[in-house]
Design a protein around this motif. Structure first.
Motif, PDB file in Angstrom:
ATOM      1  N   GLY A 119      38.916 -38.279  62.396  1.00 19.65           N
ATOM      2  CA  GLY A 119      39.336 -39.175  63.479  1.00 19.65           C
ATOM      3  C   GLY A 119      40.714 -39.770  63.270  1.00 19.65           C
ATOM      4  O   GLY A 119      41.432 -40.066  64.224  1.00 19.65           O
ATOM      5  N   LEU A 121      43.162 -38.263  62.082  1.00 17.79           N
ATOM      6  CA  LEU A 121      44.173 -37.210  62.072  1.00 17.79           C
ATOM      7  C   LEU A 121      44.574 -36.734  63.464  1.00 17.79           C
ATOM      8  O   LEU A 121      45.537 -35.991  63.623  1.00 17.79           O
ATOM      9  CB  LEU A 121      43.651 -36.012  61.262  1.00 17.79           C
ATOM     10  CG  LEU A 121      43.066 -36.368  59.889  1.00 17.79           C
ATOM     11  CD1 LEU A 121      42.581 -35.119  59.183  1.00 17.79           C
ATOM     12  CD2 LEU A 121      44.073 -37.122  59.034  1.00 17.79           C
ATOM     13  N   SER A 122      43.823 -37.194  64.479  1.00 18.84           N
ATOM     14  CA  SER A 122      44.043 -36.683  65.835  1.00 18.84           C
ATOM     15  C   SER A 122      45.478 -36.873  66.308  1.00 18.84           C
ATOM     16  O   SER A 122      46.059 -35.973  66.918  1.00 18.84           O
ATOM     17  CB  SER A 122      43.109 -37.400  66.817  1.00 18.84           C
ATOM     18  OG  SER A 122      41.777 -37.153  66.472  1.00 18.84           O
ATOM     19  N   GLN A 123      46.037 -38.056  66.037  1.00 21.33           N
ATOM     20  CA  GLN A 123      47.379 -38.323  66.541  1.00 21.33           C
ATOM     21  C   GLN A 123      48.400 -37.372  65.901  1.00 21.33           C
ATOM     22  O   GLN A 123      49.238 -36.800  66.599  1.00 21.33           O
ATOM     23  CB  GLN A 123      47.748 -39.785  66.283  1.00 21.33           C
ATOM     24  CG  GLN A 123      48.995 -40.235  67.044  1.00 21.33           C
ATOM     25  CD  GLN A 123      49.394 -41.667  66.733  1.00 21.33           C
ATOM     26  OE1 GLN A 123      48.718 -42.372  65.969  1.00 21.33           O
ATOM     27  NE2 GLN A 123      50.494 -42.114  67.316  1.00 21.33           N
ATOM     28  N   LEU A 125      47.779 -34.404  64.650  1.00 24.72           N
ATOM     29  CA  LEU A 125      47.521 -33.059  65.180  1.00 24.72           C
ATOM     30  C   LEU A 125      48.104 -32.916  66.582  1.00 24.72           C
ATOM     31  O   LEU A 125      48.643 -31.867  66.938  1.00 24.72           O
ATOM     32  CB  LEU A 125      46.016 -32.781  65.206  1.00 24.72           C
ATOM     33  CG  LEU A 125      45.346 -32.538  63.846  1.00 24.72           C
ATOM     34  CD1 LEU A 125      43.825 -32.517  64.008  1.00 24.72           C
ATOM     35  CD2 LEU A 125      45.829 -31.232  63.210  1.00 24.72           C
ATOM     36  N   ALA A 126      47.978 -33.966  67.373  1.00 23.09           N
ATOM     37  CA  ALA A 126      48.496 -33.906  68.740  1.00 23.09           C
ATOM     38  C   ALA A 126      49.986 -33.589  68.737  1.00 23.09           C
ATOM     39  O   ALA A 126      50.471 -32.829  69.575  1.00 23.09           O
ATOM     40  CB  ALA A 126      48.232 -35.223  69.472  1.00 23.09           C
ATOM     41  N   TYR A 127      50.723 -34.148  67.790  1.00 17.32           N
ATOM     42  CA  TYR A 127      52.167 -33.906  67.726  1.00 17.32           C
ATOM     43  C   TYR A 127      52.495 -32.532  67.142  1.00 17.32           C
ATOM     44  O   TYR A 127      53.668 -32.169  67.018  1.00 17.32           O
ATOM     45  CB  TYR A 127      52.853 -34.967  66.865  1.00 17.32           C
ATOM     46  CG  TYR A 127      52.830 -36.378  67.422  1.00 17.32           C
ATOM     47  CD1 TYR A 127      53.372 -36.678  68.673  1.00 17.32           C
ATOM     48  CD2 TYR A 127      52.290 -37.426  66.692  1.00 17.32           C
ATOM     49  CE1 TYR A 127      53.370 -37.981  69.164  1.00 17.32           C
ATOM     50  CE2 TYR A 127      52.279 -38.734  67.168  1.00 17.32           C
ATOM     51  CZ  TYR A 127      52.822 -39.004  68.402  1.00 17.32           C
ATOM     52  OH  TYR A 127      52.821 -40.290  68.877  1.00 17.32           O
TER      53      TYR A 127
END
Lengths: 372, 372
Positions: A119, A121-123, A125-127
């Motif tokens: 959870g 790491l999502s930001q 990964l999004a980039y």
């Protein structure tokens, strides 16, 4: 200049006379900095601090003050023609770096502790950052040291910059964080008397103190520097006890705090931060995790300010220092709030878990308004 | 003025000549506005729009442009001595209102649709708002209408303002949203040629167009207004088809879009938005939900900009308009991005679900850097 010019430039450009960033190459910017400095409505008056201000670093583009570091560091990477970088972070630095690298088309590979929760790491990964968990990293001192040593080796052998948001590793990029001090002094038309900052690794505290020192030097030292107060969770006391004991070196600890982002048991920039509070006549303050959560809640409910637990630590420190009757101030006091409430949804869930959201009939709306 | 003055005042005070807020009473402010306007690095060049800018409204204090409304509306409530308000919203308006009400010590009661997901309510709860779900609200047109009628009745009978972020309900508070236009024009030293905005209820589109009209009037109409383009999901086409058909009135629809925040099937401010695009010579654009998600991903990966799906809709609209070969521009084009990526974690999880985070040994770090 007119009111037009508020954001024409990044603070990394606006204050370039104090900073090492290239002025002949374009900065990699997402509009970092120029964050609000808002006056306390209730916490300050309640503590007997009439002139209390909050610097809202969570309103930076990726949600934390780390954007000031990332903007500086990635601008340097770009100016030097680097097309890739490697980093360690499972939190705000990783997201900030990933964002600025995406903007600059620099490949960003982040190495994480083995048990990094998905959870968080999502930001990143999004980039589009590439993420790897490293076996044993974070599990023990030895395996962590081995991972860091390997990262450093790879960095040298492959000629790829290892980015860690600390003076110990990336002193030039860290200079971007000094802009917090310049903005505060500009906004208040002079330095405040006291500044409270959270200390994990120690880089933020170091940078803020150095920023105010720059201003004093530029004013021919006719301008005073504020006292810089370092606030740590009791469970990560690397500099507060050494400060009380009159020592110059931070001490390693077995970290027990649950405040995400401030569990940094070794001396990265901690001795630098210790020097900063001593030089400025500041202090060290310890806070329990439970006080931090209480203050996080109070900031939201009484000031309308939404931060993650680490973002509330500076205010908890002020609270504690006032409670111990060793702090009072008539002049301006600034607490630096660091990361957005969104960054740690689990902490917000805990904070609001006891709040009921009743299901009512339309006919009960009038009574509900009256009772709430 | 000097560089010092960037944030001394809220834009609601800085542009008071165009706004209805009290200038003799203090504004309730959290440092809203003055959001970054950053230039596109990759999407603009790829679309053949060389001068494309993004207005990053997600960096407002509570994470969306609704703070400009809440700052205005709550300042008016405070100036009028109100100590309580009631509202309907399960999203960004509710969080913005809850925050500004917390700051102003105004009790804020928010009435939600029956099936409002708990996860969307955490931020409002953190600020201390009282929340109630209303049976049948959101379930059918009839029961929703009954709930709204009851809310309006209670508002009148108890003398408590019903706050809804729309010109139809709170025209004064909505004027705060016009500051987006003033800031864009100031930052670009003149109005852009085209502005793309998402349309749900229609209030944002209306406010942006009115803001640019204010500036043109103040310049004795010697200054042009930008074309304002309204972008809607195909599944909530209340004004695009009426615009194409030459009609003046929005149409009600059965909303099918999955873009949170833009599913507004009735005409609240939609006819006002339709008038705005017609008056400015703009257009209406429809986008598929899937294109919105793709653009959300591209903004993060290629521009370093993290928004919720609704926040990417304006860019998706530009993309679509260019793709249909009915839009090109050499002058400045601005897309208004509305809400933070943090606001809709489920959408980010979907976006990043296919990204692996491999577990490797320390010895594999070198190979990992090379391969990523």
């Amino acid at each position: 200049m007119t009111v037009h010019d508020w954001r024409r430039e990044s603070p990394l450009a606006a204050y370039s006379q104090y900073l090492p960033f290239p002025i002949d190459a374009p900065l990699v910017t997402l509009g970092e900095g120029w964050t609000p400095l808002v006056r306390s409505q209730r916490i300050g008056p309640r503590l007997g601090i009439p002139n209390l201000w909050f610097k809202l670093e969570q309103t930076n583009p990726t949600g934390s003050y780390k954007d000031r570091f990332a903007a500086g560091q990635v601008s340097l990477l770009q100016a030097r023609g680097q097309t890739t970088c490697m980093a360690t972070s499972s939190g705000n630095t990783g997201s900030a770096l990933a964002a600025y690298c995406a903007r600059a088309r620099i490949r960003c590979t982040v190495f994480l502790v083995e048990d990094a929760p998905r959870g968080k790491l999502s930001q990143m990964l999004a980039y589009g950052a590439a993420l790897f968990r490293v076996r044993g990293f974070g599990a023990s001192v030895e395996s962590s040291a081995r991972a860091i040593a390997t990262l450093a080796d790879v960095s040298v052998s492959q000629g790829i910059t290892l980015v860690i948001s600390a003076y110990a590793h990336c002193p030039e990029g860290m200079e971007g964080v000094k802009t917090i001090a310049y903005e505060i002094a500009d906004r208040l038309a002079g330095p405040p008397e006291d500044v409270f900052v959270p200390v994990g690794g120690g880089g933020l505290c170091t940078a803020v103190a150095r920023g105010f020192a720059d201003l004093a030097r530029a004013a021919d030292a006719s301008q005073s520097v504020p006292r810089v107060h370092a606030v740590q969770p009791v469970g990560n006391d690397t500099i507060v006890t050494p400060w009380r004991d009159g020592r110059d070196q931070a001490r390693p600890v077995e970290s027990r705090t649950r405040i995400s982002g401030l569990a940094v048991p070794t001396d990265i920039d901690a001795s630098r931060a210790l020097a900063a509070i001593r030089t400025t006549g500041g202090s060290g303050v310890l806070v329990d995790d439970s006080l931090v959560w209480e203050v996080q809640r109070d900031l939201a409910r009484h000031e309308g300010i939404y931060v993650e637990p680490a973002g509330a630590v500076s205010v908890a420190g002020l609270w504690r220092a006032v409670g111990e009757e060793r702090f009072q101030a008539a002049g301006p006091v600034v607490c630096v709030l660091t990361g957005h409430g969104f960054k740690d949804p689990a902490a917000v869930e805990r904070m609001t878990a006891s709040e009921a959201v009743p299901l009512i009939d339309a006919g009960e709306i009038g009574a509900a308004v009256g009772s709430s």
